[in-house]
Design a protein around this motif. Structure first.
Motif, PDB file in Angstrom:
ATOM      1  N   ALA A 158       0.785  -1.213  -0.166  1.00  0.00           N
ATOM      2  CA  ALA A 158       0.150   0.112  -0.043  1.00  0.00           C
ATOM      3  C   ALA A 158       0.919   1.353  -0.064  1.00  0.00           C
ATOM      4  CB  ALA A 158      -0.771   0.091   1.257  1.00  0.00           C
ATOM      5  N   GLY A 159       2.423   1.079   0.031  1.00  0.00           N
ATOM      6  CA  GLY A 159       3.185   2.147   0.175  1.00  0.00           C
ATOM      7  C   GLY A 159       3.033   3.175   1.299  1.00  0.00           C
ATOM      8  N   ALA A 186       3.888  -7.860   1.403  1.00  0.00           N
ATOM      9  CA  ALA A 186       3.664  -9.225   0.837  1.00  0.00           C
ATOM     10  C   ALA A 186       5.304  -9.608   1.045  1.00  0.00           C
ATOM     11  CB  ALA A 186       3.406  -9.144  -0.476  1.00  0.00           C
ATOM     12  N   ALA A 187       5.231 -10.953   1.499  1.00  0.00           N
ATOM     13  CA  ALA A 187       6.489 -11.550   1.473  1.00  0.00           C
ATOM     14  C   ALA A 187       6.495 -12.839   0.712  1.00  0.00           C
ATOM     15  CB  ALA A 187       6.967 -11.908   3.143  1.00  0.00           C
ATOM     16  N   GLY A 234       0.752  -9.125  13.831  1.00  0.00           N
ATOM     17  CA  GLY A 234      -0.427  -8.344  14.558  1.00  0.00           C
ATOM     18  C   GLY A 234      -0.013  -7.506  15.656  1.00  0.00           C
ATOM     19  N   GLY A 235       1.065  -6.960  15.858  1.00  0.00           N
ATOM     20  CA  GLY A 235       1.504  -5.972  16.434  1.00  0.00           C
ATOM     21  C   GLY A 235       2.228  -5.112  15.561  1.00  0.00           C
ATOM     22  N   VAL A 236       3.600  -5.029  15.810  1.00  0.00           N
ATOM     23  CA  VAL A 236       4.189  -3.994  15.062  1.00  0.00           C
ATOM     24  C   VAL A 236       4.178  -4.176  13.551  1.00  0.00           C
ATOM     25  CG1 VAL A 236       6.675  -3.006  14.637  1.00  0.00           C
ATOM     26  CG2 VAL A 236       6.068  -4.239  16.900  1.00  0.00           C
ATOM     27  N   LEU A 237       4.008  -5.405  13.069  1.00  0.00           N
ATOM     28  CA  LEU A 237       3.760  -5.911  11.706  1.00  0.00           C
ATOM     29  C   LEU A 237       2.249  -6.060  11.645  1.00  0.00           C
ATOM     30  CD1 LEU A 237       4.794  -6.291   8.850  1.00  0.00           C
ATOM     31  CD2 LEU A 237       5.405  -8.856   9.659  1.00  0.00           C
ATOM     32  N   HIS A 238       1.788  -5.144  11.068  1.00  0.00           N
ATOM     33  CA  HIS A 238      -0.039  -5.301  10.859  1.00  0.00           C
ATOM     34  C   HIS A 238      -0.461  -6.206   9.996  1.00  0.00           C
ATOM     35  CE1 HIS A 238      -3.939  -3.879  10.891  1.00  0.00           C
ATOM     36  NE2 HIS A 238      -3.688  -3.639   9.603  1.00  0.00           N
ATOM     37  N   ALA A 239       0.228  -6.157   8.769  1.00  0.00           N
ATOM     38  CA  ALA A 239      -0.485  -7.184   7.758  1.00  0.00           C
ATOM     39  C   ALA A 239       0.835  -7.658   7.044  1.00  0.00           C
ATOM     40  CB  ALA A 239      -1.402  -6.383   6.864  1.00  0.00           C
ATOM     41  N   LEU A 240       0.531  -9.143   6.851  1.00  0.00           N
ATOM     42  CA  LEU A 240       1.771  -9.597   5.867  1.00  0.00           C
ATOM     43  C   LEU A 240       0.880 -10.663   4.815  1.00  0.00           C
ATOM     44  CD1 LEU A 240       4.569  -9.750   4.954  1.00  0.00           C
ATOM     45  CD2 LEU A 240       4.634 -11.628   6.861  1.00  0.00           C
ATOM     46  N   GLN A 241       1.025 -10.610   3.846  1.00  0.00           N
ATOM     47  CA  GLN A 241       0.422 -11.480   2.658  1.00  0.00           C
ATOM     48  C   GLN A 241       1.739 -12.416   2.442  1.00  0.00           C
ATOM     49  OE1 GLN A 241      -1.102  -9.870  -0.903  1.00  0.00           O
ATOM     50  NE2 GLN A 241      -0.331 -11.610  -2.140  1.00  0.00           N
ATOM     51  N   LEU A 242       1.614 -13.565   2.727  1.00  0.00           N
ATOM     52  CA  LEU A 242       2.743 -14.646   2.763  1.00  0.00           C
ATOM     53  C   LEU A 242       2.519 -15.529   1.535  1.00  0.00           C
ATOM     54  CD1 LEU A 242       5.025 -15.081   4.239  1.00  0.00           C
ATOM     55  CD2 LEU A 242       3.764 -16.369   5.938  1.00  0.00           C
ATOM     56  N   THR A 243       3.714 -15.797   0.726  1.00  0.00           N
ATOM     57  CA  THR A 243       3.813 -16.900  -0.205  1.00  0.00           C
ATOM     58  C   THR A 243       5.052 -17.546   0.234  1.00  0.00           C
ATOM     59  OG1 THR A 243       3.040 -15.388  -1.843  1.00  0.00           O
ATOM     60  CG2 THR A 243       3.985 -17.481  -2.578  1.00  0.00           C
ATOM     61  N   THR A 244       5.194 -18.864   0.251  1.00  0.00           N
ATOM     62  CA  THR A 244       6.250 -19.841   0.609  1.00  0.00           C
ATOM     63  C   THR A 244       6.232 -20.820  -0.304  1.00  0.00           C
ATOM     64  OG1 THR A 244       4.780 -21.091   2.134  1.00  0.00           O
ATOM     65  CG2 THR A 244       6.249 -19.128   3.256  1.00  0.00           C
ATOM     66  N   GLU A 245       7.536 -21.293  -0.562  1.00  0.00           N
ATOM     67  CA  GLU A 245       7.739 -22.501  -1.196  1.00  0.00           C
ATOM     68  C   GLU A 245       9.109 -22.848  -1.073  1.00  0.00           C
ATOM     69  OE1 GLU A 245       8.071 -21.261  -5.708  1.00  0.00           O
ATOM     70  OE2 GLU A 245       6.906 -19.634  -4.936  1.00  0.00           O
TER      71      GLU A 245
END
Length: 79
Positions: free
Chosen positions: A27-28, A34-35, A63-74
């Motif tokens: 969102a800038g 996203a990670a 959920g605290g300092v890091l509000h939202a993280l869209q996560l992709t793992t592989e």
């Protein structure tokens, strides 16, 4: 105060040393990221366990300092 992308990347690399990590600010605003995390340790591991490993590397900041993280793992693709 939001977390910087470099801090998120550093925490993940510290917790999963052989990972390739890409962080994108969605969102800038420095608050929605996203990670994409690619790591050999994910090979054969269910996706939920992969995500749990990343959350563990973030040390409870989700959920605290890091509000939202869209996560992709592989796991890396074997040739």
């Amino acid at each position: 105060m939001p977390m910087a992308a470099a801090d998120i990347e550093a925490l993940i690399r510290e917790g999963i040393p052989d990972a390739h990590v890409e962080i994108t600010d969605l969102a800038g605003d420095g608050d929605h990221y996203a990670a994409r995390v690619v790591a050999p340790m994910f090979r054969g591991m269910p996706r939920v366990r992969q995500h749990q490993a990343v959350y563990a590397a973030l040390g409870g900041r989700m959920g605290g300092v890091l509000h939202a993280l869209q996560l992709t793992t592989e796991a890396p693709v074997e040739e």
